[in-house]
Design a protein around this motif. Structure first.
Motif, PDB file in Angstrom:
ATOM      1  N   PHE A   7      40.744  17.399  48.548  1.00  0.00           N
ATOM      2  CA  PHE A   7      41.616  17.769  47.644  1.00  0.00           C
ATOM      3  C   PHE A   7      43.021  18.344  48.239  1.00  0.00           C
ATOM      4  O   PHE A   7      43.074  19.371  49.020  1.00  0.00           O
ATOM      5  N   TRP A   8      44.192  17.762  47.657  1.00  0.00           N
ATOM      6  CA  TRP A   8      45.367  18.504  48.044  1.00  0.00           C
ATOM      7  C   TRP A   8      46.057  18.913  46.887  1.00  0.00           C
ATOM      8  O   TRP A   8      46.432  18.272  45.974  1.00  0.00           O
ATOM      9  N   GLY A   9      45.827  20.216  46.614  1.00  0.00           N
ATOM     10  CA  GLY A   9      46.299  20.494  45.124  1.00  0.00           C
ATOM     11  C   GLY A   9      45.166  20.269  44.188  1.00  0.00           C
ATOM     12  O   GLY A   9      43.810  20.415  44.316  1.00  0.00           O
ATOM     13  N   LYS A  10      45.536  19.858  43.266  1.00  0.00           N
ATOM     14  CA  LYS A  10      44.745  19.251  42.068  1.00  0.00           C
ATOM     15  C   LYS A  10      44.037  17.744  42.343  1.00  0.00           C
ATOM     16  O   LYS A  10      43.507  17.233  41.515  1.00  0.00           O
ATOM     17  N   PHE A  11      44.724  17.220  43.045  1.00  0.00           N
ATOM     18  CA  PHE A  11      44.463  15.729  43.376  1.00  0.00           C
ATOM     19  C   PHE A  11      43.505  15.514  44.571  1.00  0.00           C
ATOM     20  O   PHE A  11      43.611  15.828  45.607  1.00  0.00           O
ATOM     21  N   GLU A  12      42.556  14.677  44.400  1.00  0.00           N
ATOM     22  CA  GLU A  12      41.558  14.127  45.191  1.00  0.00           C
ATOM     23  C   GLU A  12      42.313  13.252  46.075  1.00  0.00           C
ATOM     24  O   GLU A  12      43.254  12.263  45.969  1.00  0.00           O
ATOM     25  N   VAL A  13      42.251  13.333  47.634  1.00  0.00           N
ATOM     26  CA  VAL A  13      42.816  12.476  48.562  1.00  0.00           C
ATOM     27  C   VAL A  13      41.856  11.546  49.074  1.00  0.00           C
ATOM     28  O   VAL A  13      40.711  12.121  49.381  1.00  0.00           O
TER      29      VAL A  13
END
Length: 101
Positions: free
Chosen positions: A83-89
């Motif tokens: 995760f980068w912040g609230k977004f899955e990478v």
């Protein structure tokens, strides 16, 4: 097979910073990539290849600090959530290169 190297190295003195920097450079030369600031990963085609890289890490160890090496399977690596912040990478695909020794 994947190798993870986790480390916490001192950086109080100029010599400590140089040792930490040299350790990171040597990991990169050995084919590791930075996952986080003190976490490096490398794909190994076999258990024997992982053994070779673990021995190299043992040789490259700086005089001070803590270094841990973890070996996991491709399947376990595939279960990692990034995760980068609230977004899955999305995960990086395993390398397809052939290693010759």
């Amino acid at each position: 097979m994947w190798l993870f190297v986790f480390f916490d190295l001192p950086t109080e003195t100029k010599k400590d910073r140089r040792n930490a920097q040299q350790f990171r450079k040597n990991l990169l030369k050995d084919g590791f990539t930075m996952m986080q600031f003190s976490v490096y990963t490398r794909h190994c085609a076999s258990s024997e290849s992982a053994d070779v890289h673990e021995k190299r890490i043992n040789i490259l160890l700086p005089p001070l600090g803590k270094v841990s090496v973890l070996r996991i399977t491709d399947k376990q690596f595939g279960n990692i959530l990034n995760f980068w912040g609230k977004f899955e990478v999305p995960k990086e695909p395993p390398p397809t290169q052939l290693e010759l020794f």
